[in-house]
Write an enzyme that holds these catalytic residues in place. Structure first.
Site, PDB file in Angstrom:
ATOM      1  N   LYS A 110     -12.719   0.471  17.868  1.00 45.18           N
ATOM      2  CA  LYS A 110     -12.992   1.644  18.777  1.00 45.18           C
ATOM      3  C   LYS A 110     -14.296   1.425  19.444  1.00 45.18           C
ATOM      4  O   LYS A 110     -15.271   0.886  18.618  1.00 45.18           O
ATOM      5  CB  LYS A 110     -13.251   2.936  18.038  1.00 45.18           C
ATOM      6  CG  LYS A 110     -11.995   3.592  17.421  1.00 45.18           C
ATOM      7  CD  LYS A 110     -12.103   4.812  16.613  1.00 45.18           C
ATOM      8  CE  LYS A 110     -10.708   5.323  16.195  1.00 45.18           C
ATOM      9  NZ  LYS A 110      -9.702   5.579  17.188  1.00 45.18           N
ATOM     10  N   ARG A 114      -0.437   6.328  10.855  1.00 46.58           N
ATOM     11  CA  ARG A 114       0.844   6.258  10.532  1.00 46.58           C
ATOM     12  C   ARG A 114       1.455   5.536   9.587  1.00 46.58           C
ATOM     13  O   ARG A 114       2.667   5.615   9.120  1.00 46.58           O
ATOM     14  CB  ARG A 114       1.619   6.154  11.774  1.00 46.58           C
ATOM     15  CG  ARG A 114       1.525   4.692  12.473  1.00 46.58           C
ATOM     16  CD  ARG A 114       1.856   4.707  14.033  1.00 46.58           C
ATOM     17  NE  ARG A 114       0.942   5.492  14.888  1.00 46.58           N
ATOM     18  CZ  ARG A 114       0.900   5.485  16.395  1.00 46.58           C
ATOM     19  NH1 ARG A 114       1.976   5.026  16.758  1.00 46.58           N
ATOM     20  NH2 ARG A 114       0.020   6.276  16.893  1.00 46.58           N
TER      21      ARG A 114
HETATM   22  N1  BES Z   1      -7.915   8.673  13.819  1.00 44.61           N
HETATM   23  C1  BES Z   1      -7.376   8.268  15.265  1.00 44.61           C
HETATM   24  C2  BES Z   1      -7.139   9.524  16.209  1.00 44.61           C
HETATM   25  C3  BES Z   1      -7.971  10.610  16.349  1.00 44.61           C
HETATM   26  C4  BES Z   1      -8.570  10.556  17.652  1.00 44.61           C
HETATM   27  C5  BES Z   1      -8.516  11.469  15.478  1.00 44.61           C
HETATM   28  C6  BES Z   1      -9.741  11.647  17.951  1.00 44.61           C
HETATM   29  C7  BES Z   1      -9.547  12.357  15.915  1.00 44.61           C
HETATM   30  C8  BES Z   1      -9.990  12.599  16.983  1.00 44.61           C
HETATM   31  C9  BES Z   1      -6.193   7.410  14.989  1.00 44.61           C
HETATM   32  O1  BES Z   1      -6.239   6.531  14.061  1.00 44.61           O
HETATM   33  C10 BES Z   1      -6.299   6.595  16.321  1.00 44.61           C
HETATM   34  O2  BES Z   1      -7.083   5.882  16.518  1.00 44.61           O
HETATM   35  N2  BES Z   1      -5.027   6.701  17.145  1.00 44.61           N
HETATM   36  C11 BES Z   1      -4.925   5.870  18.351  1.00 44.61           C
HETATM   37  C12 BES Z   1      -3.571   5.407  18.152  1.00 44.61           C
HETATM   38  C13 BES Z   1      -3.269   4.516  19.327  1.00 44.61           C
HETATM   39  C14 BES Z   1      -3.941   3.162  19.183  1.00 44.61           C
HETATM   40  C15 BES Z   1      -1.759   4.236  19.425  1.00 44.61           C
HETATM   41  C16 BES Z   1      -5.140   6.850  19.439  1.00 44.61           C
HETATM   42  O3  BES Z   1      -4.788   7.968  19.637  1.00 44.61           O
HETATM   43  O4  BES Z   1      -5.802   6.472  20.404  1.00 44.61           O
HETATM   44 ZN    ZN Z   2      -7.139   4.894  14.243  1.00 43.39          ZN
END
Ligand code: BES
Ligand code: ZN
Ligand code: ZN
Length: 495
Positions: free
Chosen positions: A263, A338
């Site tokens: 990220k 997931r």
């Molecule tokens: N932990 C994150 C989601 C999240 C985003 C939690 C903002 C709290 C605040 C999750 O693991 C993630 O990174 N999701 C990605 C998934 C994508 C790569 C398919 C997302 O939502 O960007």
């Molecule tokens: Zn993530």
């Protein structure tokens, strides 16, 4: 909690008192007029006539406050306005450095004082933190909030106290950073809370997780120098009313860097200590149920690890074999939640559950759709269950918006070489994530709550404060206690 909640038959003279009065009140009710001069009464009456929701009388040695019930059609709206009044009232009490207040309910709503106290308590929460100077460590002025007479029953007050302690537990866990709360420490803290409240905890270690072939949890953990944990929390009181247990599953990613699909830091990775908020909420619910001796059999499952890049980290393209036997092609290591939830969901089947509810900070898509104001809900449970959850959401003001699990969305997570891909399309990411989970949640009714928006606030918002909110705890406590055939002392609906 930062102050004690108490009950007393009467309030002492010349003490700081709060009177909750009916919506539209224009005069000081007789029960509050006792030691007020006629000038003071006229002042309050004028303020009430002016529709001021919170009136303050300063007697210098002590104070009087009048909280006016909101004139709203739905009881849940009145309840929420009272929580918010609790927040506003705390601001005034802090200014006056008040140590003790006595709350009277002069309105027709039996739970009004409990809701005001709830707002006060949730607003008074402070994360202990790690500051070393004396000033930061001195206790806040407000030490006791006493509900007077029939403002609350002692049992109702004790039940609210138990529930709020569950929220505090969840907030404390979310607010702890990774270097104070890795997966092992997270499991230890949940077990310690269980010892205190009365639920049992069984923590599965790496060897057991390997033996169970939890390929999702193990893959996410590969980049970490620390082992994963899989915590099983159980509250099974002697007189449980349900034959089949409710199972709550919480995402326990103690920090989410995204792994090799890293990220970016600003506004993305920097708050990711909150990625175990689902797991923290599960612990908070179990804590409250046990503290309050709620006669329901409930099991909590919390798979936990951090998600990091590292020498051995899983990489895009890897194909995992999950606990269920299904295979998953990893297309993005940041879609890790997931993977560990899938293992927990297929593991849950062994309990033959009445219902499984998972909570997870799962997708940015849920945040984009709803902001911090609501969680997304999707699931295979029947319409009545979904309706009861929605009602619980309104009652405690942790609102839910339902999204569909239509077949077409399954196309988003197709893989050329495995049963599933862990990555959906750019759009509707919260739905494709739920479609992924659905493949592992077979054999029982299931509900998924994507709490990514409300779980953690970067700026304070009334009684939800800054940081971990504990979202999910009050919601699921409300939902579960509503399943009881005989209702306990604490209910949220009668405001
Ligand atoms: N932990 C994150 C989601 C999240 C985003 C939690 C903002 C709290 C605040 C999750 O693991 C993630 O990174 N999701 C990605 C998934 C994508 C790569 C398919 C997302 O939502 O960007
Ligand atoms: Zn993530
Ligand atoms: Zn995550």
């Amino acid at each position: 909690m930062s102050f004690a909640l108490a009950h007393a038959a009467t309030a002492p003279a010349r003490s700081t008192q709060v009177f909750i009065v009916a919506a539209g009140a224009t005069a000081v009710p007789a029960a509050a007029a006792g030691d007020l001069s006629s000038e003071a009464q006229a002042y309050v009456a004028a303020a009430l006539a002016d529709d001021q929701p919170l009136v303050h009388l300063n007697h210098f040695s002590h104070h009087h406050y009048f909280v006016v019930l909101a004139d709203k059609p739905a009881p849940a709206q009145v309840a929420e306005a009272l929580r918010r009044s609790g927040h506003a009232l705390l601001g005034l009490l802090k200014k006056e450095k008040t140590a003790a207040v006595f709350v009277h309910n002069l309105s027709q709503s039996p739970d009004a004082a409990l809701r005001l106290a709830e707002g006060l308590a949730l607003s008074a929460y402070r994360f202990g933190g790690y500051k070393t100077d004396e000033k930061s460590r001195t206790a806040p002025a407000l030490t006791t909030v006493t509900l007077v007479g029939d403002a609350a029953t002692p049992a109702g007050l004790a039940a609210l106290d138990g529930l709020l302690q569950g929220v505090v537990l969840a907030r404390d866990l979310v607010n702890a950073p990774l270097n104070k709360l890795n997966a092992v420490q997270f499991a230890e803290r949940m077990a310690a809370a269980g010892d205190e409240a009365g639920y049992t905890t069984d923590v599965l270690d790496l060897a057991k997780i390997e033996a169970l072939r939890m390929g999702g949890l193990l893959a996410v953990n590969l980049g970490s120098p620390e082992p994963p944990t899989f915590s099983i929390l159980e509250w099974k009181p002697a007189g449980a009313q349900n034959a089949k247990p409710y199972v709550l599953v919480g995402k326990g990613v103690v920090f989410d860097t995204g792994g090799l699909s890293l990220k970016p830091t600003p506004n993305s990775m920097d708050m990711m200590k909150c990625d175990m908020a689902g797991g923290a909420a599960v612990a908070g619910v179990l804590y409250a149920l046990a503290k309050n001796q709620v006669p329901l059999h409930v099991i909590g499952l919390v798979p936990a690890t951090d998600n990091r890049p590292g020498g051995l980290a899983y990489v895009p393209g890897d194909v995992l074999t999950m606990h269920s036997g299904l295979t998953v092609e990893v297309k993005n290591t940041d879609a890790e939640g997931r993977l560990l939830l899938a293992d927990a969901l297929s593991f849950a089947r062994k309990y033959d559950p009445a219902l499984v509810i998972d909570l997870a900070t799962l997708t940015g898509a849920a945040v984009r759709a709803l902001g911090t104001e609501a969680s997304a809900v999707l699931g295979t449970a029947d319409a009545a269950t979904m309706q009861q959850l929605a009602a619980a959401g309104h009652a405690v003001h942790e609102r839910l918006v339902e999204f569909p699990l239509w077949d077409e969305y399954a196309d988003h997570i197709k893989s050329d070489i495995a049963d599933l891909s862990n990555l959906g399309k750019g759009e509707a990411g919260h739905i494709s994530a739920a479609k992924f989970l659905e493949r592992f949640a077979g054999g029982y009714p299931w509900v998924h709550l994507d709490i990514a928006g409300p779980a953690y606030l970067t700026a304070a918002e009334s009684y939800r404060g800054k940081g971990g909110t504990g979202t999910g705890v009050r919601l699921l406590y409300e939902f579960l206690t509503k399943q009881l055939t005989e209702q306990p002392a604490l209910t949220q609906e009668s405001c």
